[in-house]
Motif scaffolding. Structure first.
Motif, mmCIF file in Angstrom:
data_model
loop_
_atom_site.group_PDB
_atom_site.id
_atom_site.type_symbol
_atom_site.label_atom_id
_atom_site.label_comp_id
_atom_site.label_asym_id
_atom_site.label_seq_id
_atom_site.Cartn_x
_atom_site.Cartn_y
_atom_site.Cartn_z
ATOM 1 N N ASP A 35 0.935 -1.230 -0.049
ATOM 2 C CA ASP A 35 0.037 0.122 0.064
ATOM 3 C C ASP A 35 0.889 1.385 -0.029
ATOM 4 O O ASP A 35 0.341 2.351 -0.034
ATOM 5 N N ASP A 36 2.220 0.897 0.066
ATOM 6 C CA ASP A 36 2.913 2.268 0.373
ATOM 7 C C ASP A 36 4.259 2.011 -0.907
ATOM 8 O O ASP A 36 5.497 1.937 -0.049
ATOM 9 N N PRO A 37 4.089 1.444 -2.041
ATOM 10 C CA PRO A 37 5.209 0.942 -2.875
ATOM 11 C C PRO A 37 6.643 1.872 -2.870
ATOM 12 O O PRO A 37 7.617 1.508 -3.554
ATOM 13 N N GLY A 38 6.103 3.232 -2.809
ATOM 14 C CA GLY A 38 7.499 4.179 -2.885
ATOM 15 C C GLY A 38 8.498 4.203 -1.948
ATOM 16 O O GLY A 38 9.388 4.848 -2.153
ATOM 17 N N VAL A 39 8.334 3.498 -0.709
ATOM 18 C CA VAL A 39 8.938 3.419 0.394
ATOM 19 C C VAL A 39 9.776 2.044 0.181
ATOM 20 O O VAL A 39 8.993 1.138 0.261
ATOM 21 N N ILE A 40 11.059 2.090 0.057
ATOM 22 C CA ILE A 40 11.723 0.715 -0.195
ATOM 23 C C ILE A 40 12.812 0.696 0.673
ATOM 24 O O ILE A 40 13.668 1.700 0.819
ATOM 25 N N VAL A 41 12.835 -0.496 1.643
ATOM 26 C CA VAL A 41 14.109 -0.612 2.387
ATOM 27 C C VAL A 41 15.033 -1.589 1.694
ATOM 28 O O VAL A 41 14.584 -2.658 1.117
ATOM 29 N N LYS A 42 16.224 -1.528 1.647
ATOM 30 C CA LYS A 42 17.187 -2.382 1.115
ATOM 31 C C LYS A 42 18.051 -2.879 2.197
ATOM 32 O O LYS A 42 18.394 -2.505 3.070
ATOM 33 N N THR A 43 18.521 -4.287 1.916
ATOM 34 C CA THR A 43 18.962 -5.089 3.133
ATOM 35 C C THR A 43 19.769 -6.241 2.423
ATOM 36 O O THR A 43 19.742 -6.102 1.114
ATOM 37 N N THR A 44 20.585 -6.851 3.340
ATOM 38 C CA THR A 44 21.172 -8.039 2.691
ATOM 39 C C THR A 44 20.628 -9.422 2.719
ATOM 40 O O THR A 44 20.029 -9.562 3.842
ATOM 41 N N PRO A 45 20.724 -10.389 2.072
ATOM 42 C CA PRO A 45 20.242 -11.636 2.323
ATOM 43 C C PRO A 45 20.585 -12.353 3.663
ATOM 44 O O PRO A 45 19.781 -12.683 4.485
ATOM 45 N N THR A 46 21.851 -11.975 4.125
ATOM 46 C CA THR A 46 22.423 -12.373 5.553
ATOM 47 C C THR A 46 21.589 -11.735 6.688
ATOM 48 O O THR A 46 21.123 -12.469 7.764
ATOM 49 N N LYS A 47 21.393 -10.483 6.472
ATOM 50 C CA LYS A 47 20.684 -9.796 7.410
ATOM 51 C C LYS A 47 19.102 -10.196 7.519
ATOM 52 O O LYS A 47 18.419 -10.090 8.631
ATOM 53 N N LEU A 48 18.549 -10.273 6.351
ATOM 54 C CA LEU A 48 17.244 -10.618 6.097
ATOM 55 C C LEU A 48 17.086 -11.944 6.969
ATOM 56 O O LEU A 48 16.075 -12.468 7.884
ATOM 57 N N ARG A 49 17.989 -13.025 6.774
ATOM 58 C CA ARG A 49 17.959 -14.415 6.990
ATOM 59 C C ARG A 49 18.013 -14.386 8.752
ATOM 60 O O ARG A 49 17.363 -14.994 9.580
ATOM 61 N N ALA A 50 18.716 -13.383 9.285
ATOM 62 C CA ALA A 50 18.840 -13.313 10.768
ATOM 63 C C ALA A 50 17.695 -12.910 11.274
ATOM 64 O O ALA A 50 17.354 -13.218 12.247
ATOM 65 N N VAL A 53 15.035 -15.758 11.174
ATOM 66 C CA VAL A 53 15.355 -16.623 12.210
ATOM 67 C C VAL A 53 14.936 -16.147 13.769
ATOM 68 O O VAL A 53 14.096 -16.892 14.328
ATOM 69 N N GLY A 54 15.098 -15.095 13.838
ATOM 70 C CA GLY A 54 14.823 -14.136 15.036
ATOM 71 C C GLY A 54 13.130 -14.259 15.141
ATOM 72 O O GLY A 54 12.375 -14.480 16.208
ATOM 73 N N ALA A 55 12.625 -13.890 14.253
ATOM 74 C CA ALA A 55 11.053 -13.802 14.224
ATOM 75 C C ALA A 55 10.538 -15.091 14.502
ATOM 76 O O ALA A 55 9.482 -15.239 15.361
ATOM 77 N N LYS A 56 10.944 -16.144 13.636
ATOM 78 C CA LYS A 56 10.544 -17.564 13.973
ATOM 79 C C LYS A 56 10.691 -17.879 15.412
ATOM 80 O O LYS A 56 9.850 -18.783 15.928
ATOM 81 N N ALA A 57 11.694 -17.490 15.909
ATOM 82 C CA ALA A 57 12.124 -18.165 17.623
ATOM 83 C C ALA A 57 11.075 -17.111 18.376
ATOM 84 O O ALA A 57 11.630 -17.538 19.777
ATOM 85 N N GLY A 58 10.486 -16.231 17.978
ATOM 86 C CA GLY A 58 9.537 -15.552 18.916
ATOM 87 C C GLY A 58 10.420 -14.156 19.617
ATOM 88 O O GLY A 58 9.811 -13.684 20.383
ATOM 89 N N GLU A 59 11.583 -13.722 18.838
ATOM 90 C CA GLU A 59 12.295 -12.657 19.580
ATOM 91 C C GLU A 59 11.643 -11.326 19.703
ATOM 92 O O GLU A 59 11.859 -10.562 20.321
#
Length: 64
Positions: A35-50, A53-59
């Protein structure tokens, strides 16, 4: 440049506006809200993976 955005099959809104979309570009991962496609965040695959993993672990459960 043609960015190929992907959204989760778990996105349930019929109009597709209540979801997060991801794209790969030059070795980075781009993230945006439908709903706000003009705002884009850029990250690395390693940071997104981390983060995932934290989200799945309930952090981050205490934030909701």
């Amino acid at each position: 440049m043609d960015i190929q955005w992907r959204k989760s099959s778990y996105s349930t809104d019929a109009d597709g506006t209540n979801c997060i979309e991801l794209a790969a570009l030059d070795g980075d991962i781009l993230i945006r809200e439908s709903d706000d496609p003009g705002v884009i965040v850029k990250t690395t695959p390693t940071k997104l993976r981390a983060f995932l993993v934290g989200a799945k672990a309930g952090e981050f459960d205490d934030l909701m």
